[in-house]
Motif scaffolding. Structure first.
Motif, mmCIF file in Angstrom:
data_model
loop_
_atom_site.group_PDB
_atom_site.id
_atom_site.type_symbol
_atom_site.label_atom_id
_atom_site.label_comp_id
_atom_site.label_asym_id
_atom_site.label_seq_id
_atom_site.Cartn_x
_atom_site.Cartn_y
_atom_site.Cartn_z
ATOM 1 N N GLY A 99 -1.995 13.065 -27.831
ATOM 2 C CA GLY A 99 -3.296 12.388 -27.835
ATOM 3 C C GLY A 99 -4.272 13.191 -28.674
ATOM 4 N N ILE A 100 -5.310 12.512 -29.162
ATOM 5 C CA ILE A 100 -6.347 13.196 -29.955
ATOM 6 C C ILE A 100 -7.708 12.806 -29.412
ATOM 7 C CG2 ILE A 100 -7.399 13.530 -32.246
ATOM 8 C CD1 ILE A 100 -4.816 12.437 -33.494
ATOM 9 N N MET A 101 -8.572 13.805 -29.215
ATOM 10 C CA MET A 101 -9.974 13.545 -28.903
ATOM 11 C C MET A 101 -10.745 13.984 -30.144
ATOM 12 S SD MET A 101 -13.086 14.517 -27.936
ATOM 13 C CE MET A 101 -12.809 16.249 -28.083
ATOM 14 N N ILE A 102 -11.653 13.166 -30.601
ATOM 15 C CA ILE A 102 -12.426 13.555 -31.783
ATOM 16 C C ILE A 102 -13.919 13.348 -31.575
ATOM 17 C CG2 ILE A 102 -11.911 11.297 -32.881
ATOM 18 C CD1 ILE A 102 -12.306 12.801 -35.624
ATOM 19 N N ARG A 103 -14.716 14.342 -31.971
ATOM 20 C CA ARG A 103 -16.182 14.236 -31.993
ATOM 21 C C ARG A 103 -16.605 14.339 -33.454
ATOM 22 N NH1 ARG A 103 -20.672 17.223 -28.331
ATOM 23 N NH2 ARG A 103 -19.965 15.508 -27.014
ATOM 24 N N THR A 104 -17.260 13.295 -33.939
ATOM 25 C CA THR A 104 -17.605 13.279 -35.353
ATOM 26 C C THR A 104 -18.899 12.507 -35.597
ATOM 27 O OG1 THR A 104 -16.709 12.850 -37.563
ATOM 28 C CG2 THR A 104 -16.104 11.279 -35.854
ATOM 29 N N PHE A 105 -19.144 12.152 -36.829
ATOM 30 C CA PHE A 105 -20.387 11.471 -37.220
ATOM 31 C C PHE A 105 -20.196 9.946 -37.181
ATOM 32 C CE2 PHE A 105 -20.667 15.785 -38.584
ATOM 33 C CZ PHE A 105 -21.982 16.132 -38.333
ATOM 34 N N ALA A 106 -19.596 9.379 -38.196
ATOM 35 C CA ALA A 106 -19.489 7.911 -38.272
ATOM 36 C C ALA A 106 -18.445 7.362 -37.296
ATOM 37 C CB ALA A 106 -19.132 7.497 -39.690
ATOM 38 N N GLN A 107 -18.783 6.296 -36.630
ATOM 39 C CA GLN A 107 -17.842 5.614 -35.726
ATOM 40 C C GLN A 107 -16.586 5.173 -36.486
ATOM 41 O OE1 GLN A 107 -18.287 5.042 -32.364
ATOM 42 N NE2 GLN A 107 -16.617 3.608 -32.002
ATOM 43 N N GLU A 108 -16.771 4.817 -37.758
ATOM 44 C CA GLU A 108 -15.640 4.346 -38.578
ATOM 45 C C GLU A 108 -14.553 5.413 -38.676
ATOM 46 O OE1 GLU A 108 -18.952 4.178 -39.752
ATOM 47 O OE2 GLU A 108 -19.004 2.162 -38.863
ATOM 48 N N LYS A 109 -14.957 6.691 -38.632
ATOM 49 C CA LYS A 109 -13.955 7.755 -38.751
ATOM 50 C C LYS A 109 -13.017 7.749 -37.543
ATOM 51 C CE LYS A 109 -15.040 11.784 -40.886
ATOM 52 N NZ LYS A 109 -15.842 13.017 -41.153
ATOM 53 N N VAL A 110 -13.608 7.538 -36.384
ATOM 54 C CA VAL A 110 -12.800 7.487 -35.159
ATOM 55 C C VAL A 110 -11.860 6.287 -35.222
ATOM 56 C CG1 VAL A 110 -12.952 7.164 -32.664
ATOM 57 C CG2 VAL A 110 -14.606 8.607 -33.818
ATOM 58 N N GLU A 111 -12.399 5.193 -35.746
ATOM 59 C CA GLU A 111 -11.571 3.980 -35.842
ATOM 60 C C GLU A 111 -10.440 4.139 -36.852
ATOM 61 O OE1 GLU A 111 -14.647 1.040 -36.139
ATOM 62 O OE2 GLU A 111 -15.067 1.310 -34.001
ATOM 63 N N THR A 112 -10.738 4.794 -37.968
ATOM 64 C CA THR A 112 -9.690 5.034 -38.961
ATOM 65 C C THR A 112 -8.612 5.950 -38.389
ATOM 66 O OG1 THR A 112 -11.326 4.832 -40.710
ATOM 67 C CG2 THR A 112 -9.265 5.919 -41.314
ATOM 68 N N LEU A 113 -9.059 7.000 -37.697
ATOM 69 C CA LEU A 113 -8.091 7.928 -37.092
ATOM 70 C C LEU A 113 -7.181 7.173 -36.120
ATOM 71 C CD1 LEU A 113 -7.479 11.065 -36.959
ATOM 72 C CD2 LEU A 113 -8.786 11.060 -34.857
ATOM 73 N N ALA A 114 -7.786 6.302 -35.317
ATOM 74 C CA ALA A 114 -7.007 5.547 -34.328
ATOM 75 C C ALA A 114 -6.029 4.596 -35.019
ATOM 76 C CB ALA A 114 -7.943 4.773 -33.415
ATOM 77 N N LYS A 115 -6.497 3.984 -36.100
ATOM 78 C CA LYS A 115 -5.661 3.011 -36.806
ATOM 79 C C LYS A 115 -4.402 3.671 -37.368
ATOM 80 C CE LYS A 115 -5.777 0.007 -40.772
ATOM 81 N NZ LYS A 115 -6.501 -0.243 -42.017
ATOM 82 N N TRP A 116 -4.546 4.897 -37.843
ATOM 83 C CA TRP A 116 -3.418 5.566 -38.495
ATOM 84 C C TRP A 116 -2.629 6.477 -37.570
ATOM 85 C CZ3 TRP A 116 -1.656 4.438 -43.318
ATOM 86 C CH2 TRP A 116 -2.474 3.602 -44.094
#
Ligand code: CP
Ligand code: NVA
Length: 301
Positions: A99-116
């Motif tokens: 599993g990965i937990m991520i804290r970042t800036f743009a919401q899109e980054k979290v979504e891209t990470l999840a997609k891939w």
């Protein structure tokens, strides 16, 4: 199919309530010192592109409690910080982790990470949302007020990431929500439109009017991470959007006060209001641990 925890809008009322029930159960098990190795042998990677005390420590301790392990990955130390694409980072980490937990800036980054990623991804805060926080907040309200549905929650301050997720979580669980903020800094427009359609929601500039008769008062910092340069300007914009004695008087006598922390005492909340409600605020901070464990068990078991 793998599940992620990216935003509360993707979670049904039933799923949110079952996360709360699981968090309460895990909290009780921990209190009784009963081992609960539900994620034995599993590993969580925690990517941080912003600072954290609560999120980092509670996910890491939570993973140990569940019999697994957690890795702290600073965004700037990963090749991600040197431009390795998220798509590639996601595919690599999926080969090592569960599993990965991520804290970042743009919401899109979290979504891209999840997609891939082929493994669950958890949003540990973006500029847009902070869903993990809200599971802990709802658990705290449930513990202190006995129920969620029918309670009136008043959020005072910046219409930021915390406000956005709080509105969704509170409306989904049947709370009435009011937001007191300057017209220039309202929560996300789509979230507010959704809230009006799906529950009792109001947003206004008058703090005392919004706080009148509230069961729960909630505030967050005026300048979020990434907005440090705007801090002085924001102090002017948000002056008065504060939990203080007058606001406490306007709310119900037994109202509770929440703050996701870190707090800037003297800005969004007075020292007196904070200290008078420190018990609840630190229960809320503790509940991050139990909430995160429930989220991880839900996704990674
Ligand atoms: N409330 C919260 O997310 O705290 P941290 O920034 O310390 O993780
Ligand atoms: N709104 C704050 C929350 C911190 C937990 C921020 O984004 O910095």
């Amino acid at each position: 199919m793998k599940k992620d925890f990216l935003a509360l809008s993707n979670y049904s009322k039933e799923e949110i309530l079952s996360l709360l029930a699981l968090a309460a159960e895990l909290k009780e098990q921990k209190r009784r010192r009963e081992p609960h190795p539900l994620l034995a042998g599993k590993t969580l990677g925690m990517i941080f592109e912003k600072s954290s005390t609560r999120t980092r420590v509670s996910f890491e301790v939570g993973m140990y409690d569940l019999g697994g392990s957690a890795l702290f990955l600073s965004g700037s130390d990963l090749q991600l910080g040197r431009g390795e694409p998220l798509e590639d980072t996601a595919r690599v980490l999926s080969r090592y982790l569960d599993g990965i937990m991520i804290r970042t800036f743009a919401q899109e980054k979290v979504e891209t990470l999840a997609k891939w990623s082929s493994i669950p991804v958890i949003n540990g805060l973006t500029d847009y949302s902070h869903p993990c926080q809200i599971i802990a907040d709802l658990l705290t309200i449930q513990e202190h007020k006995g129920r969620l549905a029918g309670q009136t929650l008043c959020y005072i301050g910046d219409g930021n990431n915390v406000a956005n997720s709080l509105i969704v979580g509170a409306i989904k669980t049947g709370m009435d929500v009011r937001v007191a903020c300057p017209a220039s800094h309202q929560p996300d427009a789509e979230i507010m439109a959704w809230a009006k359609k799906n529950g009792v929601f109001e947003c206004g500039e008058n703090v005392l009017e919004m706080a009148e008769g509230a069961d729960v008062l909630y505030t967050d910092v005026w300048a979020s991470m990434g907005q440090e340069a705007e801090a002085a300007a924001r102090r002017k914009i948000f002056a008065g959007y504060q939990i203080n004695a007058r606001v406490l008087d306007a709310a119900m006598r037994d109202a509770i006060v929440l703050h996701d922390l870190p707090a800037h005492k003297g800005e969004e909340i007075t020292v007196e209001a904070f200290e008078a409600n420190a018990g609840t605020i630190f229960d809320e901070a503790e509940n991050r641990l139990h909430a995160h464990k429930a989220i991880m068990v839900h996704l990674m078991r």
